[in-house]
Scaffold this active site. Structure first.
Site, PDB file in Angstrom:
ATOM      1  N   ARG A  59     -35.247  62.551 -25.125  1.00 39.43           N
ATOM      2  CA  ARG A  59     -35.148  61.825 -23.862  1.00 39.43           C
ATOM      3  C   ARG A  59     -36.390  62.126 -23.038  1.00 39.43           C
ATOM      4  O   ARG A  59     -36.694  63.289 -22.758  1.00 39.43           O
ATOM      5  CB  ARG A  59     -33.880  62.259 -23.109  1.00 39.43           C
ATOM      6  CG  ARG A  59     -33.792  61.660 -21.725  1.00 39.43           C
ATOM      7  CD  ARG A  59     -32.481  61.954 -20.995  1.00 39.43           C
ATOM      8  NE  ARG A  59     -32.626  61.396 -19.656  1.00 39.43           N
ATOM      9  CZ  ARG A  59     -32.604  62.109 -18.529  1.00 39.43           C
ATOM     10  NH1 ARG A  59     -32.370  63.407 -18.549  1.00 39.43           N
ATOM     11  NH2 ARG A  59     -32.801  61.520 -17.377  1.00 39.43           N
ATOM     12  N   HIS A  71     -37.956  58.898 -13.229  1.00 35.74           N
ATOM     13  CA  HIS A  71     -37.699  60.326 -13.025  1.00 35.74           C
ATOM     14  C   HIS A  71     -38.615  60.788 -11.886  1.00 35.74           C
ATOM     15  O   HIS A  71     -39.471  61.644 -12.062  1.00 35.74           O
ATOM     16  CB  HIS A  71     -37.920  61.105 -14.319  1.00 35.74           C
ATOM     17  CG  HIS A  71     -37.204  62.430 -14.374  1.00 35.74           C
ATOM     18  ND1 HIS A  71     -36.329  62.769 -15.382  1.00 35.74           N
ATOM     19  CD2 HIS A  71     -37.223  63.504 -13.544  1.00 35.74           C
ATOM     20  CE1 HIS A  71     -35.866  63.994 -15.172  1.00 35.74           C
ATOM     21  NE2 HIS A  71     -36.398  64.468 -14.071  1.00 35.74           N
ATOM     22  N   GLU A 126     -30.911  61.172 -11.812  1.00 37.07           N
ATOM     23  CA  GLU A 126     -30.429  61.965 -10.677  1.00 37.07           C
ATOM     24  C   GLU A 126     -30.782  61.352  -9.321  1.00 37.07           C
ATOM     25  O   GLU A 126     -31.588  61.899  -8.565  1.00 37.07           O
ATOM     26  CB  GLU A 126     -30.971  63.395 -10.749  1.00 37.07           C
ATOM     27  CG  GLU A 126     -30.570  64.124 -12.015  1.00 37.07           C
ATOM     28  CD  GLU A 126     -30.900  65.613 -11.978  1.00 37.07           C
ATOM     29  OE1 GLU A 126     -31.558  66.052 -11.024  1.00 37.07           O
ATOM     30  OE2 GLU A 126     -30.489  66.329 -12.899  1.00 37.07           O
ATOM     31  N   ASN A 149     -26.122  65.007 -16.094  1.00 36.56           N
ATOM     32  CA  ASN A 149     -26.894  66.246 -16.078  1.00 36.56           C
ATOM     33  C   ASN A 149     -26.028  67.315 -15.418  1.00 36.56           C
ATOM     34  O   ASN A 149     -25.448  67.075 -14.359  1.00 36.56           O
ATOM     35  CB  ASN A 149     -28.189  66.079 -15.271  1.00 36.56           C
ATOM     36  CG  ASN A 149     -29.141  65.066 -15.901  1.00 36.56           C
ATOM     37  OD1 ASN A 149     -28.886  64.551 -16.986  1.00 36.56           O
ATOM     38  ND2 ASN A 149     -30.237  64.801 -15.225  1.00 36.56           N
ATOM     39  N   GLU A 159     -28.910  66.369 -19.606  1.00 37.75           N
ATOM     40  CA  GLU A 159     -29.703  67.561 -19.281  1.00 37.75           C
ATOM     41  C   GLU A 159     -28.751  68.726 -19.119  1.00 37.75           C
ATOM     42  O   GLU A 159     -27.726  68.610 -18.450  1.00 37.75           O
ATOM     43  CB  GLU A 159     -30.458  67.425 -17.948  1.00 37.75           C
ATOM     44  CG  GLU A 159     -31.703  66.603 -17.984  1.00 37.75           C
ATOM     45  CD  GLU A 159     -32.433  66.600 -16.624  1.00 37.75           C
ATOM     46  OE1 GLU A 159     -32.349  67.595 -15.871  1.00 37.75           O
ATOM     47  OE2 GLU A 159     -33.070  65.587 -16.329  1.00 37.75           O
TER      48      GLU A 159
HETATM   49  C1  FCB Z   1     -33.064  68.427 -12.971  1.00 36.40           C
HETATM   50  C2  FCB Z   1     -34.240  67.499 -13.155  1.00 36.40           C
HETATM   51  C3  FCB Z   1     -35.251  67.982 -14.154  1.00 36.40           C
HETATM   52  C4  FCB Z   1     -35.462  69.472 -14.052  1.00 36.40           C
HETATM   53  C5  FCB Z   1     -34.133  70.194 -14.109  1.00 36.40           C
HETATM   54  C6  FCB Z   1     -34.249  71.692 -14.063  1.00 36.40           C
HETATM   55  O1  FCB Z   1     -32.527  68.245 -11.703  1.00 36.40           O
HETATM   56  O2  FCB Z   1     -33.802  66.226 -13.554  1.00 36.40           O
HETATM   57  O3  FCB Z   1     -36.439  67.271 -13.955  1.00 36.40           O
HETATM   58  O4  FCB Z   1     -36.160  69.774 -12.912  1.00 36.40           O
HETATM   59  O5  FCB Z   1     -33.324  69.781 -13.041  1.00 36.40           O
END
Ligand code: FCB
Length: 453
Positions: free
Chosen positions: A76, A120, A165, A280, A355
């Site tokens: 990803r 992102h 996010e 995530n 994530e």
């Molecule tokens: C998330 C983000 C990623 C990274 C992780 C630790 O919030 O999506 O880019 O910073 O945390």
């Protein structure tokens, strides 16, 4: 016997463009809000920036070879909007698209599924100059960008994700100011949240019929006690962190205590059906409306305000659990909790953990990084995935954050999340013990596949 998953379960790793690519001035890329933000004194620890990052733009073939060695099912990554549209709208930069074509050709040649995230956090600076995410037009510009990327790359992408996010983009970007563009305008942060949701919905329309999902960062949230004020505080934070996005995407509504006034028709756009929800997960919040505690869940690395619009008085308490190098409490059961919660409270939707991972103060010693703490973290969270599946959650995959050490936003390069260690001076890559352990998990699952299918 290690954790075993159903046949076809995706085991991958994730990164994002600004955190790894570097090459910020190459092949026609325009500036993003992060290029601007990192130049502002005091905004990023150590004055670090992503100008070179881990030079993935030039080293992508080596990085894909590492992924292949680890046996990843999927990778990803995100596309840098200002590489594709240097001005944020209008002209498309073919060299920007070429980079992602080459990256995906390399992935496909090694049988690794490309999972592409469109946003992102690297908004083209020109769009921020025109108001950024609090401006409704930004959502329409995003849809145009999504359509252009889709037209050029659709035949190579396995799964599309729209906005990574949106909570962070809205509330760290426009309320606390910890992230780019560093504004502290609580009302605009709510507008940003709505326009990020709208951008998601418009992008879904733009890239149909491809397989697509939204991506949210969910937290397990517990009231400190059963005092009604603590329970109300927990509900408030759950609304801002989780339901503002889950309810919008999956039900077409907003929590009634959050003042957002969508234009008629917006919620239908935002809640158009998606194929998968990317989740995530990092930690749990313990919140209180009665006791003094921290004003935010974890320490910000730089001077910033509260991201909790309308809930600035809520306190975040120490849950007494071990923490990672970010100060984030480790709570694997929270992952099982958020996954089962989505499955229980929302219409049926396949889920993927897009994530999950941890920063620790890794030591490179004698050619090896013995990151037993990261292995324990990942192992516990994979077990939580397994437990969620056993409880009936339609979970289809898991991506470790991150494939490689990289630029951790306002924290700079001081926080290492990688399975693969990167020497930021020489750019040398070295799989940590956790990478080798993860490769083993993947191999065991592959061996087990035929009997399950
Ligand atoms: C998330 C983000 C990623 C990274 C992780 C630790 O919030 O999506 O880019 O910073 O945390």
């Amino acid at each position: 016997m290690r954790t075993q998953f159903p046949a076809g379960f995706v085991l991958g790793a994730a990164t994002s463009a600004y955190q790894i690519e570097g090459a910020v001035d190459e092949d026609g890329r325009g500036p993003s809000i992060w290029d601007t933000f990192v130049r502002r004194p005091g905004r990023v620890v150590g004055g670090h920036h992503g100008d070179v990052a881990i030079d993935h733009y030039h080293r992508f073939a080596e990085d894909v070879a590492i992924m292949a060695d680890l046996g990843l099912t999927a990778y990803r990554f995100s596309v840098s909007w200002p590489r594709i549209q240097p001005d944020g709208s209008g002209n498309i930069n073919p060299k920007g698209l070429d980079f992602y074509k080459r990256l995906m050709d390399e992935l496909l040649s090694k049988d690794i599924q490309p999972w592409l995230t469109l946003y992102h956090w690297d908004l083209p600076q020109t769009l921020e100059d025109r108001g950024g995410w609090p401006e409704r037009d930004t959502a329409y510009r995003f849809a145009d960008y999504a359509a252009a990327v889709h037209e050029a790359l659709h035949d190579r992408v396995h799964t599309w994700a729209t906005v990574n996010e949106p909570w962070c983009a809205a509330f760290l970007g426009y309320a606390s100011g910890e992230h780019a563009p560093g504004r502290r305008e609580p009302e605009n942060a709510l507008k940003a949240a709505h326009h990020l949701n709208l951008a998601h919905g418009l992008a879904v329309q733009a890239i149909r019929p491809s397989r697509v999902g939204g991506c949210v960062n969910l937290y397990a949230i517990t009231p400190a006690t059963d005092d009604p004020r603590d329970v109300a505080a927990a509900k408030k934070i759950d609304g801002l962190q989780n339901r503002l996005f889950l309810d919008a995407l999956l039900k077409g509504t907003y929590p009634d205590d959050i003042p957002i006034n969508p234009v008629s028709g917006d919620m239908e756009v935002i809640s158009a059906p998606i194929d998968v929800l990317l989740v995530n997960y990092y930690s749990r919040y313990i919140v209180s409306g009665t006791e003094p505690g921290r004003a935010s869940a974890s320490a910000a690395p730089t001077d910033s305000g509260s991201p909790w619009v309308g809930a600035e008085d809520v306190a975040f308490l120490d849950g007494g659990r071990p923490v990672t190098a970010m100060g984030w409490e480790i709570d694997a059961d929270g992952l099982r909790e958020v996954l089962t919660r989505v499955a229980r409270d929302y219409p049926p939707i396949p889920l993927v953990v897009s994530e999950n991972g941890a920063a620790f103060d890794d030591v490179l010693d004698d050619g090896r990084v013995r990151d037993a703490d990261r292995i324990a973290y990942l192992d516990a969270h994979l077990e939580a995935c397994r437990a969620a599946i056993d409880e009936g959650v339609p979970l289809e995959g898991y991506f470790a954050w991150s494939l490689m050490d990289n630029f951790e936003w306002a924290w700079g390069y001081g926080k290492r999340f990688g399975l693969v260690h990167v020497d930021f001076e020489t750019q040398r890559r070295l799989p940590k013990d956790s990478a080798l352990w993860y490769a083993d998990i993947i191999r065991q699952n592959e061996r087990h596949e035929p009997t399950d299918s």
